[in-house]
Structures are given as structure tokens and as C-alpha cells.
Design a protein around this motif. Structure first.
Motif, short mmCIF file in Angstrom:
data_model
loop_
_atom_site.label_atom_id
_atom_site.label_comp_id
_atom_site.label_asym_id
_atom_site.label_seq_id
_atom_site.Cartn_x
_atom_site.Cartn_y
_atom_site.Cartn_z
N LEU A 102 0.98 -1.30 -0.01
CA LEU A 102 -0.20 -0.07 0.00
C LEU A 102 0.90 1.32 -0.06
CD1 LEU A 102 -2.83 1.50 0.36
CD2 LEU A 102 -2.42 1.20 2.82
N PHE A 103 1.91 1.38 0.88
CA PHE A 103 2.71 2.45 0.91
C PHE A 103 3.62 2.73 -0.57
CE2 PHE A 103 3.46 3.90 5.35
CZ PHE A 103 2.36 3.46 5.78
N LYS A 104 3.77 1.58 -1.03
CA LYS A 104 4.63 1.76 -2.37
C LYS A 104 3.62 2.14 -3.34
CE LYS A 104 7.90 -0.68 -5.09
NZ LYS A 104 8.94 0.21 -4.68
N VAL A 105 2.25 1.54 -3.47
CA VAL A 105 1.59 2.33 -4.44
C VAL A 105 1.05 3.67 -4.22
CG1 VAL A 105 -0.68 2.12 -5.31
CG2 VAL A 105 0.38 -0.23 -4.81
N MET A 106 1.02 3.99 -2.96
CA MET A 106 0.70 5.65 -2.70
C MET A 106 1.90 6.44 -2.62
SD MET A 106 -2.50 5.16 -2.34
CE MET A 106 -2.87 6.97 -1.94
N HIS A 107 3.21 5.76 -2.95
CA HIS A 107 4.17 6.58 -2.91
C HIS A 107 4.70 7.22 -1.26
CE1 HIS A 107 4.65 5.62 -7.18
NE2 HIS A 107 3.47 6.12 -7.23
N TRP A 108 4.54 6.38 -0.23
CA TRP A 108 4.61 7.00 0.82
C TRP A 108 6.02 6.56 1.28
CZ3 TRP A 108 -0.77 5.17 3.09
CH2 TRP A 108 -2.07 5.94 2.62
N PRO A 109 6.59 7.15 2.45
CA PRO A 109 7.92 6.82 2.72
C PRO A 109 7.63 5.42 3.54
CG PRO A 109 6.99 8.46 4.20
CD PRO A 109 6.02 8.44 3.09
N PHE A 110 9.09 4.51 3.56
CA PHE A 110 9.04 3.42 4.49
C PHE A 110 8.57 2.29 3.83
CE2 PHE A 110 8.70 6.76 7.71
CZ PHE A 110 10.09 6.96 7.98
N ALA A 111 8.05 2.38 2.48
CA ALA A 111 7.41 1.22 1.84
C ALA A 111 8.54 0.31 1.61
CB ALA A 111 6.82 1.69 0.46
N GLY A 112 9.77 0.45 1.32
CA GLY A 112 10.84 -0.55 1.05
C GLY A 112 11.02 -1.00 2.21
N ILE A 113 10.99 -0.55 3.35
CA ILE A 113 11.39 -1.17 4.68
C ILE A 113 10.22 -2.22 5.17
CG2 ILE A 113 11.60 -0.71 7.27
CD1 ILE A 113 13.05 1.77 6.65
N LEU A 114 8.97 -1.78 4.99
CA LEU A 114 7.94 -2.56 5.18
C LEU A 114 7.71 -3.82 4.53
CD1 LEU A 114 5.02 0.18 5.97
CD2 LEU A 114 6.01 -1.40 7.66
N LEU A 115 8.19 -3.51 3.18
CA LEU A 115 8.15 -4.77 2.11
C LEU A 115 9.30 -5.75 2.44
CD1 LEU A 115 7.24 -3.04 -1.31
CD2 LEU A 115 5.88 -4.94 0.05
N LEU A 116 10.46 -5.26 2.70
CA LEU A 116 11.59 -5.87 3.12
C LEU A 116 11.37 -6.67 4.33
CD1 LEU A 116 14.65 -6.71 2.76
CD2 LEU A 116 15.21 -4.68 4.11
N THR A 117 10.72 -6.01 5.50
CA THR A 117 10.26 -6.71 6.75
C THR A 117 9.31 -7.74 6.47
OG1 THR A 117 11.05 -4.85 8.02
CG2 THR A 117 9.73 -6.31 9.01
N GLY A 118 8.35 -7.65 5.77
CA GLY A 118 7.18 -8.30 5.63
C GLY A 118 7.58 -9.69 4.93
N LEU A 119 8.21 -9.61 3.81
CA LEU A 119 8.73 -10.54 3.03
C LEU A 119 9.84 -11.47 3.63
CD1 LEU A 119 8.81 -8.91 -0.60
CD2 LEU A 119 7.01 -10.46 0.17
N ALA A 120 10.69 -10.63 4.46
CA ALA A 120 11.78 -11.72 4.94
C ALA A 120 11.10 -12.36 6.17
CB ALA A 120 12.63 -10.51 5.69
N ILE A 121 10.17 -11.71 6.86
CA ILE A 121 9.58 -12.59 7.91
C ILE A 121 8.69 -13.87 7.40
CG2 ILE A 121 7.34 -12.61 9.63
CD1 ILE A 121 8.39 -9.76 10.37
N THR A 122 8.03 -13.63 6.12
CA THR A 122 7.23 -14.66 5.64
C THR A 122 8.14 -15.60 4.99
OG1 THR A 122 5.48 -12.97 4.80
CG2 THR A 122 5.64 -15.10 3.63
N GLY A 123 9.34 -15.48 4.26
CA GLY A 123 10.21 -16.26 3.68
C GLY A 123 11.17 -17.01 4.71
N LEU A 124 11.67 -16.33 5.65
CA LEU A 124 12.63 -16.97 6.64
C LEU A 124 12.04 -17.31 7.78
CD1 LEU A 124 15.56 -13.92 6.20
CD2 LEU A 124 15.58 -16.29 5.35
N LEU A 125 10.86 -16.88 8.41
CA LEU A 125 10.48 -17.15 9.65
C LEU A 125 9.17 -18.15 9.18
CD1 LEU A 125 11.07 -14.22 11.53
CD2 LEU A 125 12.64 -16.25 11.62
N PHE A 126 8.07 -17.54 8.67
CA PHE A 126 6.80 -18.13 8.64
C PHE A 126 6.78 -19.52 7.77
CE2 PHE A 126 3.13 -18.67 5.72
CZ PHE A 126 2.04 -19.26 6.90
N MET A 127 7.62 -19.56 6.72
CA MET A 127 7.40 -20.45 5.80
C MET A 127 8.28 -21.76 6.35
SD MET A 127 5.85 -20.25 2.70
CE MET A 127 5.16 -19.11 1.58
N PRO A 128 9.48 -21.69 6.99
CA PRO A 128 10.09 -22.86 7.37
C PRO A 128 9.18 -23.35 8.60
CG PRO A 128 11.63 -20.90 7.13
CD PRO A 128 10.43 -20.35 6.79
#
Length: 226
Positions: A102-128
Motif C-alpha cells: 500500500l505504501f509503495k502504491v501510494m508513494h509513501w515513505p518507508f514502503a521499502g522497509i515494510l516490504l523488506l520486513t514483511g517478505l523476510a518474515i514470511t520467507g525466513l520465519l513463517f514458511m520454514p
């Protein structure tokens, strides 16, 4: 050192079956344990059947059955805790990824950090963690292989999304690896599993069709974007 014959080992195995041991891993461990006790007593001149009866008495009247009950309870308790952890990680990772999108679509700040955190949690923690829970809940080799293949493809796709969003090199390679793994390994295993289960066959085929449609959509969008 005295070693039990195949026939004697079969008799020990039959005792475990008679006591209702259905958990294969525990049954094999107890088989080895009781055989060791019997062999040790036979070295001191005790006859096989007397040694076997003595080994059973060491567990108590209902000791073998209670051993299985306690083992299954502990395993179930551990899986419940892991399921709760996986659920929490999935919610955190999913919500963070959605906010990042949402932040990336709206061009709001911290979009990259949120996406990096969310996908990292999903791929490194949730999936395993989810892979571990699902793997432990399956018995057959084919079912376990299907679970591993499915989650492996999901992890690779998650990292593809992460690399693509962050404009890191290697995104195309991750996409090829993930889709190749899903198409060549996961889908054939899933199809065989579905075909051999008439009760859920059409439900599984429907799910498989959605998976195939998703793969085709990803490939089409990625090609169009390229």
C-alpha cells in the motif's frame, strides 16, 4: 555378545503390536531398546522368553501403552505451540507486506522497509515454521515430499518477490527456480496424491488448477513487465 535372531526380533515386534503401538518412530525405538535389554539378560543365562517378559515388566502393566500416549501428547503439544508461532508469524508477515505494498502504491515513505520486513518474515520465519508443522503432521513419504516441494516453491517465490521489489540482482533466477520446482516437482507429486484419493480428487484438482493459473499469471505479468 549374544544377538537376537530374526525370529526373536519378530516376536519382540509382535509384543509391541499387541500393546497397540501405532506410532512407527516410537515403535522402532522401543524395539531396539527392548532387544538390547533381552540380549543383555540372555548373556547372563536367562532364556529368551523369560528375558522378554522381564523387559516388558520394566515398563509396568500399562507402561508401553502409556509411553506411546505420553510421546504423542508431547509431540502434539509441541506442534500446537509451533502452529501458534507459525500463525503469529504469518499474520505479522502478511500484514506488514500488505502495508508495504500500500505504501509503495501510494508513494509513501518507508514502503521499502515494510516490504523488506514483511517478505523476510514470511520467507525466513513463517514458511520454514509452517513447513515443519505440516511435515510432522504427515506420515507417508509421498505426502512429506509433496509438502517439502510445495513450501520450497513458496519460499523461492517469496524471495523472488523480495528481490524484485527491492530491485536486487538475481530476481529472474529465483523466478525460474521457483516455477521450475513447482511445475516439475510439486505439481506432479500433488497430482499423483490427488488422483489416488477419490474422496478429495475434484477439490484437489480444483486447487491444482488455481496453482497452475497463478503460475501462468506470474509468467505473463513478468514477461509483459519485461
Amino acid at each position: 555378545m549374544i544377538s537376537l535372531t530374526d525370529n526373536q526380533i519378530d516376536q519382540v515386534y509382535d509384543v509391541l503390536i499387541d500393546h497397540g503401538l501405532t506410532y512407527e518412530t516410537l515403535r522402532n525405538e522401543l524395539l531396539d531398546h527392548i532387544c538390547c535389554i533381552v540380549e543383555e539378560q540372555m548373556e547372563h543365562g536367562v532364556q529368551f522368553h523369560n528375558a522378554l517378559n522381564s523387559a516388558q515388566k520394566q515398563f509396568g502393566p500399562l507402561g508401553i501403552e502409556r509411553t506411546q500416549e505420553a510421546t504423542i501428547f508431547l509431540l502434539t503439544l509441541k506442534l500446537r505451540k509451533m502452529k501458534k508461532i507459525a500463525s503469529l508469524l504469518g499474520i505479522i508477515g502478511g500484514v506488514t507486506t500488505i502495508l508495504g505494498t500500500l505504501f509503495k502504491v501510494m508513494h509513501w515513505p518507508f514502503a521499502g522497509i515494510l516490504l523488506l520486513t514483511g517478505l523476510a518474515i514470511t520467507g525466513l520465519l513463517f514458511m520454514p515454521t509452517a513447513l515443519y508443522v505440516n511435515y510432522k503432521s504427515k506420515e507417508g513419504i509421498r505426502d512429506k515430499a509433496t509438502i517439502i516441494a510445495g513450501f520450497a516453491g513458496g519460499i523461492l517465490l517469496t524471495f523472488f518477490a523480495l528481490f524484485k521489489v527491492m530491485h536486487w540482482p538475481g530476481a529472474s533466477m529465483l523466478l525460474v527456480l521457483s516455477l521450475g520446482e513447482l511445475i516439475l516437482i510439486f505439481i506432479p507429486l500433488y497430482f499423483v496424491k490427488s488422483y489416488r484419493n477419490p474422496e478429495n480428487r475434484w477439490f484437489d484438482i480444483g486447487s491444482l488448477t488455481v496453482i497452475m493459473a497463478s503460475i501462468i499469471m506470474v509468467l505473463t505479468l513478468y514477461s509483459a513487465n519485461g
